[in-house]
Design a protein around this motif. Structure first.
Motif, PDB file in Angstrom:
ATOM      1  N   ILE A 150      51.761  12.585 -40.047  1.00  0.00           N
ATOM      2  CA  ILE A 150      50.421  12.127 -39.701  1.00  0.00           C
ATOM      3  C   ILE A 150      50.119  10.857 -40.501  1.00  0.00           C
ATOM      4  CG2 ILE A 150      47.960  12.712 -39.839  1.00  0.00           C
ATOM      5  CD1 ILE A 150      48.817  15.644 -39.347  1.00  0.00           C
ATOM      6  N   GLY A 151      49.520   9.886 -39.830  1.00  0.00           N
ATOM      7  CA  GLY A 151      49.202   8.610 -40.461  1.00  0.00           C
ATOM      8  C   GLY A 151      50.247   7.538 -40.229  1.00  0.00           C
ATOM      9  N   ARG A 152      51.417   7.938 -39.734  1.00  0.00           N
ATOM     10  CA  ARG A 152      52.483   6.968 -39.483  1.00  0.00           C
ATOM     11  C   ARG A 152      52.092   6.037 -38.343  1.00  0.00           C
ATOM     12  NH1 ARG A 152      58.490   8.299 -37.164  1.00  0.00           N
ATOM     13  NH2 ARG A 152      58.964   6.157 -36.623  1.00  0.00           N
ATOM     14  N   LYS A 153      52.328   4.761 -38.535  1.00  0.00           N
ATOM     15  CA  LYS A 153      52.110   3.754 -37.502  1.00  0.00           C
ATOM     16  C   LYS A 153      53.389   3.662 -36.672  1.00  0.00           C
ATOM     17  CE  LYS A 153      48.253   2.021 -39.446  1.00  0.00           C
ATOM     18  NZ  LYS A 153      46.973   2.484 -38.995  1.00  0.00           N
ATOM     19  N   GLY A 168      50.535   2.782 -31.848  1.00  0.00           N
ATOM     20  CA  GLY A 168      49.346   3.432 -32.394  1.00  0.00           C
ATOM     21  C   GLY A 168      49.630   4.151 -33.692  1.00  0.00           C
ATOM     22  N   THR A 169      48.742   5.069 -34.039  1.00  0.00           N
ATOM     23  CA  THR A 169      48.840   5.830 -35.283  1.00  0.00           C
ATOM     24  C   THR A 169      48.943   7.311 -34.954  1.00  0.00           C
ATOM     25  OG1 THR A 169      47.453   4.185 -36.375  1.00  0.00           O
ATOM     26  CG2 THR A 169      47.685   6.316 -37.474  1.00  0.00           C
ATOM     27  N   VAL A 170      49.891   7.988 -35.595  1.00  0.00           N
ATOM     28  CA  VAL A 170      50.049   9.429 -35.400  1.00  0.00           C
ATOM     29  C   VAL A 170      48.854  10.141 -36.039  1.00  0.00           C
ATOM     30  CG1 VAL A 170      51.478  11.448 -35.908  1.00  0.00           C
ATOM     31  CG2 VAL A 170      52.567   9.257 -35.336  1.00  0.00           C
ATOM     32  N   VAL A 171      48.110  10.879 -35.224  1.00  0.00           N
ATOM     33  CA  VAL A 171      46.921  11.577 -35.709  1.00  0.00           C
ATOM     34  C   VAL A 171      47.129  13.089 -35.764  1.00  0.00           C
ATOM     35  CG1 VAL A 171      45.289   9.759 -35.081  1.00  0.00           C
ATOM     36  CG2 VAL A 171      45.844  11.560 -33.416  1.00  0.00           C
ATOM     37  N   ALA A 172      48.223  13.580 -35.181  1.00  0.00           N
ATOM     38  CA  ALA A 172      48.565  15.005 -35.245  1.00  0.00           C
ATOM     39  C   ALA A 172      50.068  15.138 -35.026  1.00  0.00           C
ATOM     40  CB  ALA A 172      47.806  15.801 -34.197  1.00  0.00           C
ATOM     41  N   ALA A 173      50.657  16.127 -35.684  1.00  0.00           N
ATOM     42  CA  ALA A 173      52.083  16.400 -35.522  1.00  0.00           C
ATOM     43  C   ALA A 173      52.257  17.896 -35.269  1.00  0.00           C
ATOM     44  CB  ALA A 173      52.853  15.972 -36.767  1.00  0.00           C
ATOM     45  N   ASN A 174      53.153  18.228 -34.373  1.00  0.00           N
ATOM     46  CA  ASN A 174      53.400  19.629 -34.026  1.00  0.00           C
ATOM     47  C   ASN A 174      54.408  20.224 -35.004  1.00  0.00           C
ATOM     48  OD1 ASN A 174      53.641  22.079 -32.765  1.00  0.00           O
ATOM     49  ND2 ASN A 174      54.207  21.262 -30.769  1.00  0.00           N
ATOM     50  N   GLU A 175      53.958  20.453 -36.230  1.00  0.00           N
ATOM     51  CA  GLU A 175      54.827  20.961 -37.298  1.00  0.00           C
ATOM     52  C   GLU A 175      55.532  22.273 -36.942  1.00  0.00           C
ATOM     53  OE1 GLU A 175      55.602  19.269 -39.951  1.00  0.00           O
ATOM     54  OE2 GLU A 175      54.076  17.706 -39.919  1.00  0.00           O
ATOM     55  N   PRO A 176      54.877  23.235 -36.252  1.00  0.00           N
ATOM     56  CA  PRO A 176      55.560  24.486 -35.922  1.00  0.00           C
ATOM     57  C   PRO A 176      56.819  24.301 -35.072  1.00  0.00           C
ATOM     58  CG  PRO A 176      53.199  24.732 -35.626  1.00  0.00           C
ATOM     59  CD  PRO A 176      53.468  23.267 -35.875  1.00  0.00           C
ATOM     60  N   LEU A 177      56.928  23.160 -34.400  1.00  0.00           N
ATOM     61  CA  LEU A 177      58.103  22.886 -33.578  1.00  0.00           C
ATOM     62  C   LEU A 177      59.377  22.853 -34.414  1.00  0.00           C
ATOM     63  CD1 LEU A 177      58.393  22.444 -30.557  1.00  0.00           C
ATOM     64  CD2 LEU A 177      58.190  19.994 -30.960  1.00  0.00           C
ATOM     65  N   ALA A 178      59.282  22.407 -35.664  1.00  0.00           N
ATOM     66  CA  ALA A 178      60.451  22.356 -36.545  1.00  0.00           C
ATOM     67  C   ALA A 178      60.992  23.764 -36.819  1.00  0.00           C
ATOM     68  CB  ALA A 178      60.100  21.660 -37.854  1.00  0.00           C
ATOM     69  N   ASP A 179      60.094  24.739 -36.894  1.00  0.00           N
ATOM     70  CA  ASP A 179      60.510  26.119 -37.140  1.00  0.00           C
ATOM     71  C   ASP A 179      60.949  26.841 -35.878  1.00  0.00           C
ATOM     72  OD1 ASP A 179      59.964  25.923 -39.885  1.00  0.00           O
ATOM     73  OD2 ASP A 179      57.852  26.444 -39.556  1.00  0.00           O
ATOM     74  N   SER A 180      60.581  26.319 -34.732  1.00  0.00           N
ATOM     75  CA  SER A 180      60.902  26.957 -33.458  1.00  0.00           C
ATOM     76  C   SER A 180      61.331  25.910 -32.427  1.00  0.00           C
ATOM     77  CB  SER A 180      59.680  27.741 -32.954  1.00  0.00           C
ATOM     78  OG  SER A 180      60.021  28.472 -31.807  1.00  0.00           O
TER      79      SER A 180
END
Length: 123
Positions: A42-45, A70-82
């Motif tokens: 999150i926050g990455r350009k 643009g700017t990343v405002v949300a990341a689907n973190e649970p995807l890394a675990d599943s």
């Protein structure tokens, strides 16, 4: 919500000024069983065309490119675990990130669903 597609088999669903990014069902089928996913922080350009996420399967590793700047405002973190979610629901629960659009005019060159379907049929 308006959905757009790229020739690299990414999709974005745009609501207001935010685009949700993922890969298409066609892309996940080509990859096979997904075993690893890396989402951006999150926050990455990000810039249009830039590698934004990574997907690895039993067959290959593939980059996911930003169709917009643009700017990343949300990341689907649970995807890394599943990561298998990419195979199970590529155009739903398996979104990678949400990008706040810097230049909405970049959407104009992307394909709509009918154009993408015709593109895939021609492959």
């Amino acid at each position: 919500m308006t959905k757009y597609y790229t020739e690299d088999h990414e999709w974005i669903a745009v609501t207001g000024n935010v685009a949700t990014l993922g890969i298409t069902d066609y892309a996940q089928a080509q990859l096979g069983d997904v075993v690893f996913v890396e989402v951006p922080s999150i926050g990455r350009k990000v810039k249009k065309g830039e590698e934004t996420a990574v997907v690895e399967s039993v067959k290959a590793a593939s980059e996911v490119y930003a169709p917009v700047t643009g700017t990343v405002v949300a990341a689907n973190e649970p995807l890394a675990d599943s990561p298998i979610t990419v195979n199970e629901d590529p155009e739903g629960a398996a979104w990678f990130c949400k990008i706040e659009l810097a230049d909405p005019s970049e959407l104009e060159v992307l394909m709509d669903e009918a154009a993408y379907k015709a593109f895939v049929e021609g492959l």
